[in-house]
Design a protein around this motif. Structure first.
Motif, PDB file in Angstrom:
ATOM      1  N   ARG A 198      -6.308 -46.721  -0.663  1.00 47.50           N
ATOM      2  CA  ARG A 198      -6.562 -46.877   0.892  1.00 47.50           C
ATOM      3  C   ARG A 198      -7.295 -45.801   1.142  1.00 47.50           C
ATOM      4  N   ASP A 199      -6.824 -44.521   0.775  1.00 51.22           N
ATOM      5  CA  ASP A 199      -7.722 -43.581   1.166  1.00 51.22           C
ATOM      6  C   ASP A 199      -9.285 -43.537   0.719  1.00 51.22           C
ATOM      7  N   LYS A 200      -9.455 -43.990  -0.493  1.00 50.55           N
ATOM      8  CA  LYS A 200     -10.671 -44.097  -1.163  1.00 50.55           C
ATOM      9  C   LYS A 200     -11.593 -44.829  -0.130  1.00 50.55           C
ATOM     10  N   PHE A 201     -10.783 -46.138   0.006  1.00 46.72           N
ATOM     11  CA  PHE A 201     -11.546 -47.307   0.958  1.00 46.72           C
ATOM     12  C   PHE A 201     -11.996 -46.659   2.323  1.00 46.72           C
ATOM     13  N   ASP A 202     -11.015 -46.138   2.913  1.00 50.09           N
ATOM     14  CA  ASP A 202     -11.419 -45.373   4.426  1.00 50.09           C
ATOM     15  C   ASP A 202     -12.662 -44.527   4.107  1.00 50.09           C
ATOM     16  N   LYS A 203     -12.511 -43.872   3.157  1.00 53.35           N
ATOM     17  CA  LYS A 203     -13.907 -42.754   3.030  1.00 53.35           C
ATOM     18  C   LYS A 203     -15.004 -43.679   2.762  1.00 53.35           C
ATOM     19  N   MET A 204     -14.777 -44.554   1.750  1.00 55.74           N
ATOM     20  CA  MET A 204     -16.062 -45.461   1.547  1.00 55.74           C
ATOM     21  C   MET A 204     -16.683 -46.157   2.935  1.00 55.74           C
ATOM     22  N   GLU A 247     -16.494 -45.307   5.700  1.00 58.81           N
ATOM     23  CA  GLU A 247     -17.108 -44.156   6.636  1.00 58.81           C
ATOM     24  C   GLU A 247     -18.419 -43.650   5.775  1.00 58.81           C
ATOM     25  N   ASP A 248     -18.598 -43.159   4.572  1.00 62.58           N
ATOM     26  CA  ASP A 248     -19.827 -42.855   4.076  1.00 62.58           C
ATOM     27  C   ASP A 248     -20.719 -44.048   3.932  1.00 62.58           C
ATOM     28  N   LEU A 249     -20.442 -45.358   3.985  1.00 58.95           N
ATOM     29  CA  LEU A 249     -21.421 -46.313   3.969  1.00 58.95           C
ATOM     30  C   LEU A 249     -21.878 -46.734   5.267  1.00 58.95           C
ATOM     31  N   THR A 250     -20.984 -46.605   6.313  1.00 61.67           N
ATOM     32  CA  THR A 250     -21.715 -46.713   7.654  1.00 61.67           C
ATOM     33  C   THR A 250     -22.595 -45.720   7.942  1.00 61.67           C
ATOM     34  N   ASN A 251     -22.334 -44.231   7.642  1.00 60.79           N
ATOM     35  CA  ASN A 251     -23.175 -43.233   7.588  1.00 60.79           C
ATOM     36  C   ASN A 251     -24.815 -43.525   6.735  1.00 60.79           C
ATOM     37  N   TYR A 252     -24.636 -44.128   5.946  1.00 60.43           N
ATOM     38  CA  TYR A 252     -25.785 -44.320   4.876  1.00 60.43           C
ATOM     39  C   TYR A 252     -26.494 -45.139   5.502  1.00 60.43           C
ATOM     40  N   ARG A 253     -26.001 -46.462   6.065  1.00 59.34           N
ATOM     41  CA  ARG A 253     -26.542 -47.466   6.750  1.00 59.34           C
ATOM     42  C   ARG A 253     -27.347 -46.959   8.138  1.00 59.34           C
ATOM     43  N   ALA A 254     -26.935 -46.074   8.764  1.00 58.09           N
ATOM     44  CA  ALA A 254     -27.474 -45.631  10.057  1.00 58.09           C
ATOM     45  C   ALA A 254     -28.624 -44.680   9.759  1.00 58.09           C
ATOM     46  N   TYR A 261     -26.494 -50.292  -3.534  1.00 56.92           N
ATOM     47  CA  TYR A 261     -25.991 -48.609  -3.103  1.00 56.92           C
ATOM     48  C   TYR A 261     -24.320 -48.844  -3.167  1.00 56.92           C
ATOM     49  N   ALA A 262     -23.975 -49.604  -2.123  1.00 58.68           N
ATOM     50  CA  ALA A 262     -22.446 -49.936  -1.977  1.00 58.68           C
ATOM     51  C   ALA A 262     -21.687 -50.176  -3.293  1.00 58.68           C
ATOM     52  N   ASN A 263     -22.532 -51.211  -3.899  1.00 54.72           N
ATOM     53  CA  ASN A 263     -21.551 -51.586  -5.081  1.00 54.72           C
ATOM     54  C   ASN A 263     -21.587 -50.397  -6.228  1.00 54.72           C
ATOM     55  N   GLN A 264     -22.538 -49.515  -6.328  1.00 55.37           N
ATOM     56  CA  GLN A 264     -22.518 -48.389  -7.229  1.00 55.37           C
ATOM     57  C   GLN A 264     -21.743 -47.258  -6.831  1.00 55.37           C
ATOM     58  N   TYR A 265     -21.562 -47.263  -5.427  1.00 56.17           N
ATOM     59  CA  TYR A 265     -20.763 -46.145  -4.807  1.00 56.17           C
ATOM     60  C   TYR A 265     -19.256 -46.652  -5.317  1.00 56.17           C
ATOM     61  N   ILE A 321     -18.080 -48.074  -7.711  1.00 53.45           N
ATOM     62  CA  ILE A 321     -17.766 -47.739  -8.968  1.00 53.45           C
ATOM     63  C   ILE A 321     -17.713 -46.323  -9.185  1.00 53.45           C
ATOM     64  N   ASP A 322     -18.834 -45.742  -8.741  1.00 53.14           N
ATOM     65  CA  ASP A 322     -18.614 -44.057  -8.996  1.00 53.14           C
ATOM     66  C   ASP A 322     -17.352 -43.521  -8.514  1.00 53.14           C
ATOM     67  N   ASN A 323     -16.929 -43.978  -7.393  1.00 52.60           N
ATOM     68  CA  ASN A 323     -15.807 -43.425  -6.669  1.00 52.60           C
ATOM     69  C   ASN A 323     -14.507 -44.002  -7.152  1.00 52.60           C
ATOM     70  N   ASP A 324     -14.518 -44.968  -8.085  1.00 53.19           N
ATOM     71  CA  ASP A 324     -13.369 -45.504  -8.529  1.00 53.19           C
ATOM     72  C   ASP A 324     -12.182 -45.997  -7.510  1.00 53.19           C
ATOM     73  N   VAL A 325     -12.822 -47.038  -6.497  1.00 52.21           N
ATOM     74  CA  VAL A 325     -11.891 -47.176  -5.403  1.00 52.21           C
ATOM     75  C   VAL A 325     -10.981 -48.219  -5.796  1.00 52.21           C
ATOM     76  N   TYR A 326     -11.172 -49.029  -6.736  1.00 49.63           N
ATOM     77  CA  TYR A 326     -10.391 -50.280  -7.111  1.00 49.63           C
ATOM     78  C   TYR A 326      -8.996 -49.868  -7.732  1.00 49.63           C
ATOM     79  N   GLU A 327      -8.030 -50.577  -7.425  1.00 50.26           N
ATOM     80  CA  GLU A 327      -6.842 -50.293  -8.376  1.00 50.26           C
ATOM     81  C   GLU A 327      -6.908 -51.219  -9.574  1.00 50.26           C
ATOM     82  N   ASP A 328      -5.908 -51.251 -10.486  1.00 52.22           N
ATOM     83  CA  ASP A 328      -6.048 -52.048 -11.557  1.00 52.22           C
ATOM     84  C   ASP A 328      -4.678 -52.993 -11.865  1.00 52.22           C
ATOM     85  N   VAL A 329      -4.859 -54.159 -12.640  1.00 51.94           N
ATOM     86  CA  VAL A 329      -3.762 -54.972 -13.052  1.00 51.94           C
ATOM     87  C   VAL A 329      -2.470 -54.491 -13.171  1.00 51.94           C
TER      88      VAL A 329
END
Length: 419
Positions: A294-300, A302-309, A323-327, A329-337
């Motif tokens: 949840r914290d990683k998604f919140d930061k993502m 915010e960061d992606l909104t800034n990047y678009r702007a 860019y968003a897809n790579q972000y 992956i790089d920030n490992d925002v997804y949980e796992d099974v």
């Protein structure tokens, strides 16, 4: 070969495999000595052998926005969509009965038209078996699902996500039952005429409204399961107090892993749900699975909104999406099974194996699904993880469908007594 006979024979073979790898009579389901490939093969066999129910799949709203296989020929059964659910993916993953979510955005509560919109989605779902009779069938009861399973068809039971289409007419509860709705999520993202929402801050009713009390009674009378996903804790406890039948949470997870996220269920509510005889269907969205995600998604966001702007890009620009897809992956925002299995473990540790099931929220949680569970074809990955944690085939069978069927049948039984 009849599917019921095939299922029985396959299950017998699976039991034999487990028995052959047992190290003692106290651990008859041990997979000790089995390779990862062998355990995965067993998981895949279980997914295909057991009926697999998913408490919440958001295909209808996706069809409304983007369409589905409706334009393809019946013969072209290999066609896959870009969504999380379709026929080929379901066959690979063993999903037999995804509850189609008749999702009503909260905006319809303000502008009107909720009932008409619900009808339009129900109409779309109902056309699928007509257009693809060798793939899909409607299902209003567990018995319907069993018949469809024997025929190799994917069942399409329906649940309505948001009770707004009932509007202010209690007779609409029976109307939607007659249209095939078998559970109603009392509200969604905003307080409505029935209940407070966990996503809202108004607490309009401090739980269930007076009209909502009538709605729950009417749902009990006609055999519609009460769904307490999305509601506040107060509303959930009210629903448990008011209902004469077991309830479900069609797509919720455990708040133990997401403190302060009221959309998930606290331990006290899981205990109360089990006492009621209900079932919690675990949501697969990463932000439902851990505070870290949840914290990683919140930061993502915010960061992606800034990047678009900063770059003058729209959300559908190819440069931005790359860019968003790579972000992510790089920030490992997804949980796992494994984290989904942690939630199942938690419910089992609290109240036992009889009160937990699957409620993925496929096609409803966007690009937040965990690694290893990106679409309905990947269900065997979750069964594989449960096997590795020591769950027996009979316990997995309960999670796959028996727990949900038990509640559904009890709701039917209560309704017969009330009519």
């Amino acid at each position: 070969m009849n599917f019921s006979l095939k299922r029985s024979l396959t299950f017998t073979i699976i039991l034999g495999i487990f028995a052959s790898c047992s190290t003692s009579t106290e651990e008859p389901w041990s997979i000790e000595g089995k390779s990862d490939q062998e355990v995965m093969a067993i998981a895949d066999s279980l997914a295909k052998t057991f009926i697999m129910v998913d408490g919440h799949v958001d295909l209808p709203y996706r069809m409304n926005i983007k369409g589905f296989m409706i334009t393809k020929t019946v013969e072209d059964v290999s066609v896959e969509t870009t969504g999380n659910f379709d026929f080929p993916k379901s066959k690979r993953g063993g999903l037999d009965a995804p509850f189609m979510s008749i999702y009503i955005p909260a905006g319809y509560q303000e502008t009107g038209g909720a009932k008409n919109f619900a009808d339009s989605l129900i109409d779309m779902v109902s056309r699928l078996p007509v257009t693809f009779p060798t793939m899909f069938a409607m299902a209003n009861t567990p018995a319907d699902i069993e018949v469809n399973f024997d025929q190799g068809l994917i069942s399409l039971p329906m649940g309505m996500e948001n009770g707004a289409p009932i509007e202010d007419d209690i007779n609409n509860v029976k109307y939607f039952f007659d249209r095939g709705i078998r559970y109603i999520t009392l509200t969604h993202s905003k307080d409505n005429q029935i209940s407070d929402s966990s996503y809202d801050t108004l607490n309009t009713w401090n739980g269930i409204s007076p009209f909502g009390e009538q709605v729950i009674a009417e749902m009990n009378k006609w055999g519609i399961m009460v769904d307490i996903s999305h509601v506040t804790d107060s509303a959930a406890f009210d629903a448990l107090r008011l209902t004469k039948a077991p309830v479900i949470a069609s797509h919720s997870s455990c708040r133990r892993f997401t403190p302060e996220f009221e959309r998930n269920m606290p331990d006290t509510l899981i205990y109360a749900l089990a006492e009621n005889g209900g079932v919690i269907h675990i949501n697969f969205g990463s932000t439902f699975l851990s505070k870290e995600s949840r914290d990683k998604f919140d930061k993502m966001r915010e960061d992606l909104t800034n990047y678009r702007a900063e770059n003058g890009l729209s959300s559908d620009d190819s440069v931005y999406t790359a860019y968003a897809n790579q972000y992510a992956i790089d920030n490992d925002v997804y949980e796992d099974v494994q984290k989904v299995a942690d939630h199942i473990d938690h419910v089992v540790s609290l109240v036992g194996i009889d009160y937990v099931a699957f409620g993925s929220d496929y096609d409803g949680v966007g690009d937040s699904l965990p690694k290893g569970l990106k679409d309905v074809s990947t269900y065997p990955n979750l069964l594989n993880e449960l096997l590795k944690r020591g769950y027996t085939p009979k316990e997995i069978e309960k999670i796959c469908y028996k727990n949900t069927f038990r509640v559904w049948r009890k709701v039917q039984e209560v309704a017969q007594g009330l009519q």
